[in-house]
Design a protein around this motif. Structure first.
Motif, PDB file in Angstrom:
ATOM      1  N   ASP A 112       0.828  -1.209   0.000  1.00 39.33           N
ATOM      2  CA  ASP A 112       0.000   0.000   0.000  1.00 39.33           C
ATOM      3  C   ASP A 112       0.863   1.260   0.000  1.00 39.33           C
ATOM      4  O   ASP A 112       0.545   2.247  -0.678  1.00 39.33           O
ATOM      5  N   LEU A 113       1.973   1.234   0.765  1.00 39.20           N
ATOM      6  CA  LEU A 113       2.874   2.386   0.792  1.00 39.20           C
ATOM      7  C   LEU A 113       3.465   2.655  -0.586  1.00 39.20           C
ATOM      8  O   LEU A 113       3.455   3.798  -1.069  1.00 39.20           O
ATOM      9  N   VAL A 114       3.968   1.606  -1.224  1.00 40.86           N
ATOM     10  CA  VAL A 114       4.576   1.764  -2.546  1.00 40.86           C
ATOM     11  C   VAL A 114       3.522   2.196  -3.564  1.00 40.86           C
ATOM     12  O   VAL A 114       3.797   3.024  -4.451  1.00 40.86           O
ATOM     13  N   LEU A 115       2.305   1.648  -3.445  1.00 38.43           N
ATOM     14  CA  LEU A 115       1.234   2.022  -4.373  1.00 38.43           C
ATOM     15  C   LEU A 115       0.916   3.509  -4.271  1.00 38.43           C
ATOM     16  O   LEU A 115       0.728   4.194  -5.288  1.00 38.43           O
ATOM     17  N   VAL A 116       0.854   4.031  -3.047  1.00 34.97           N
ATOM     18  CA  VAL A 116       0.589   5.459  -2.865  1.00 34.97           C
ATOM     19  C   VAL A 116       1.715   6.289  -3.478  1.00 34.97           C
ATOM     20  O   VAL A 116       1.471   7.286  -4.180  1.00 34.97           O
ATOM     21  N   MET A 117       2.948   5.856  -3.243  1.00 38.22           N
ATOM     22  CA  MET A 117       4.094   6.619  -3.749  1.00 38.22           C
ATOM     23  C   MET A 117       4.135   6.632  -5.273  1.00 38.22           C
ATOM     24  O   MET A 117       4.331   7.695  -5.891  1.00 38.22           O
ATOM     25  N   ILE A 118       3.947   5.475  -5.896  1.00 43.73           N
ATOM     26  CA  ILE A 118       4.007   5.459  -7.357  1.00 43.73           C
ATOM     27  C   ILE A 118       2.801   6.162  -7.974  1.00 43.73           C
ATOM     28  O   ILE A 118       2.898   6.724  -9.075  1.00 43.73           O
ATOM     29  N   THR A 119       1.673   6.178  -7.264  1.00 42.91           N
ATOM     30  CA  THR A 119       0.507   6.916  -7.764  1.00 42.91           C
ATOM     31  C   THR A 119       0.792   8.410  -7.762  1.00 42.91           C
ATOM     32  O   THR A 119       0.498   9.120  -8.740  1.00 42.91           O
ATOM     33  N   VAL A 120       1.366   8.892  -6.668  1.00 41.45           N
ATOM     34  CA  VAL A 120       1.707  10.321  -6.584  1.00 41.45           C
ATOM     35  C   VAL A 120       2.737  10.677  -7.656  1.00 41.45           C
ATOM     36  O   VAL A 120       2.618  11.710  -8.335  1.00 41.45           O
ATOM     37  N   ILE A 121       3.755   9.827  -7.819  1.00 36.49           N
ATOM     38  CA  ILE A 121       4.793  10.091  -8.828  1.00 36.49           C
ATOM     39  C   ILE A 121       4.192  10.102 -10.229  1.00 36.49           C
ATOM     40  O   ILE A 121       4.504  10.979 -11.052  1.00 36.49           O
ATOM     41  N   THR A 122       3.314   9.132 -10.511  1.00 36.82           N
ATOM     42  CA  THR A 122       2.692   9.074 -11.843  1.00 36.82           C
ATOM     43  C   THR A 122       1.846  10.307 -12.119  1.00 36.82           C
ATOM     44  O   THR A 122       1.900  10.892 -13.218  1.00 36.82           O
ATOM     45  N   LEU A 123       1.050  10.731 -11.118  1.00 39.72           N
ATOM     46  CA  LEU A 123       0.222  11.927 -11.299  1.00 39.72           C
ATOM     47  C   LEU A 123       1.082  13.176 -11.471  1.00 39.72           C
ATOM     48  O   LEU A 123       0.769  14.049 -12.296  1.00 39.72           O
ATOM     49  N   LEU A 124       2.168  13.254 -10.705  1.00 35.92           N
ATOM     50  CA  LEU A 124       3.050  14.425 -10.806  1.00 35.92           C
ATOM     51  C   LEU A 124       3.714  14.496 -12.175  1.00 35.92           C
ATOM     52  O   LEU A 124       3.704  15.554 -12.827  1.00 35.92           O
ATOM     53  N   VAL A 125       4.278  13.383 -12.624  1.00 31.60           N
ATOM     54  CA  VAL A 125       4.946  13.363 -13.924  1.00 31.60           C
ATOM     55  C   VAL A 125       3.941  13.599 -15.048  1.00 31.60           C
ATOM     56  O   VAL A 125       4.209  14.349 -16.000  1.00 31.60           O
ATOM     57  N   GLY A 126       2.770  12.963 -14.946  1.00 33.98           N
ATOM     58  CA  GLY A 126       1.741  13.192 -15.965  1.00 33.98           C
ATOM     59  C   GLY A 126       1.292  14.637 -16.012  1.00 33.98           C
ATOM     60  O   GLY A 126       1.102  15.214 -17.098  1.00 33.98           O
TER      61      GLY A 126
END
Length: 277
Positions: free
Chosen positions: A56-70
Motif C-alpha cells: 500500500d505504501l509503494v502504491l501510494v508513492m508510485i501513484t503520486v509520482i505518476t500523477l506528478l509526472v503526468g
C-alpha cells in the motif's frame, strides 16, 4: 461474429469458475484465490500483514509520482508548445534543478528501501519457533517432515481432475495436506531433492526457493483455522503446474490428534505382510 464468439466463450468460462469456487469456500476454505480478484489475497499471517502495508505504501508513492509526472507533461505540452513559444528559450546547467532531480529520486528509493529491508529481515529468521517443518521439493510433489514429532514424514501430491470431489478446487487439491497448529510460529526449512522449486503460500506471505544442497529458512503463522492454498511458482519441469500446496491450520488439540493418527497409519503401512497359505 468472432468477437461475439470470444465474448461468449469468456463468459462461459467465467461462469463455470464462479459457480465452482464458492463450493470450496462454503466448506471453510479461507486462503484461496477468488475469481476476478484484483488485489492481493486476504492476509491470514503477520508476515502477509506487513507485505500488504508495504504494498500500500509503494502504491501510494508510485501513484503520486505518476500523477506528478503526468501533470508536468500536460503542463509542458500546453505551456511550451510551438504556437505559444515560436522562439523557444534555452536553459542549461540549472544547479537547483539538477540537484532536485537527483536528490528526490534517492529519497524516494530510501523511503521504499527501509521498510523493504525490515520486512526481509522479519521473515528471514523465525522468532522463538514453536515447531519446525522441513519442506522438500521433488519432481513433482512435496515432502513434509516434522522433526519435533518424531520425524513424521508425509508426501503430498495433487489430486487429478477425474478424482476431485464436489467443492475441491482444481490443481490445488492434494492427497495429504500439511497440517499445522493455529497461532503457532512454524519454522519452515526448504530444500530440494532434484531441481529448484519454490514454496509459495500467498495467504501467509511465504515464498522461499527450495534449492538442491541448500537449506533456506523462513516462517509462517496462521491466525485462523482453515485451509490455505499455494503452489510451486518456480518452473521446475513437465508437471510444474501440478505441485500445489495445501496447508490446514487446526487447533492444538486437533493437531496432536492428527499426529497420533498419522503415526499409527504410517506404522500400519510398514507392517510386514503375512503370506497366505
Amino acid at each position: 461474429m468472432r468477437l461475439l464468439k470470444w465474448i461468449l466463450t469468456v463468459a462461459a468460462g467465467w461462469s463455470f469458475t464462479v459457480s465452482a469456487v464458492p463450493l470450496a469456500w462454503a466448506q471453510g476454505v479461507v486462503g484461496a484465490p477468488r475469481p476476478w480478484e484484483m488485489g492481493m489475497q486476504r492476509s491470514f499471517s503477520p508476515i502477509k500483514d506487513r507485505e500488504i502495508r508495504l504494498n500500500d505504501l509503494v502504491l501510494v508513492m508510485i501513484t503520486v509520482i505518476t500523477l506528478l509526472v503526468g501533470g508536468l507533461l500536460v503542463w509542458v505540452m500546453i505551456r511550451y508548445n510551438s504556437k505559444r513559444n515560436p522562439v523557444p528559450s534555452q536553459t542549461s546547467h540549472n544547479t537547483v534543478l539538477e540537484i532536485a532531480w537527483t536528490v528526490i529520486p534517492v529519497l524516494v528509493l530510501v523511503i521504499m528501501a527501509i521498510p523493504s529491508f525490515r520486512l526481509i529481515y522479519y521473515q528471514d529468521r523465525t522468532p522463538d519457533p514453536d515447531m519446525t517443518i522441513k519442506v522438500t521439493g521433488h519432481q513433482w510433489y512435496w515432502e513434509y517432515t516434522y522433526p519435533d514429532q518424531g520425524n513424521l514424514d508425509i508426501e503430498s501430491r495433487y489430486v487429478p481432475d477425474e478424482d476431485l470431489k464436489p467443492g475441491q478446487p482444481r490443481l490445488l487439491t492434494v492427497d495429504n495436506q500439511m497440517v499445522i497448529p493455529v497461532n503457532k510460529k512454524i519454522r519452515v526449512l526448504t530444500t530440494s531433492g532434484d531441481v529448484i522449486h519454490s514454496f509459495f503460500i500467498p495467504a501467509f506471505g511465504v515464498q522461499r526457493y527450495a534449492i538442491p544442497g541448500r537449506t533456506i529458512e523462513t516462517w509462517m503463522e496462521a491466525d485462523k483455522i482453515g485451509t490455505f492454498y499455494g503452489e510451486c511458482n518456480q518452473i521446475c519441469g513437465l508437471d510444474h503446474s501440478r505441485m500445489p500446496i495445501s496447508v490446514r491450520a487446526v487447533s492444538e488439540a486437533d493437531f496432536k490428534s492428527w499426529v497420533e493418527q498419522t503415526k499409527k497409519s504410517a506404522a500400519a503401512q510398514q507392517l510386514p505382510k503375512v503370506a497366505s497359505r
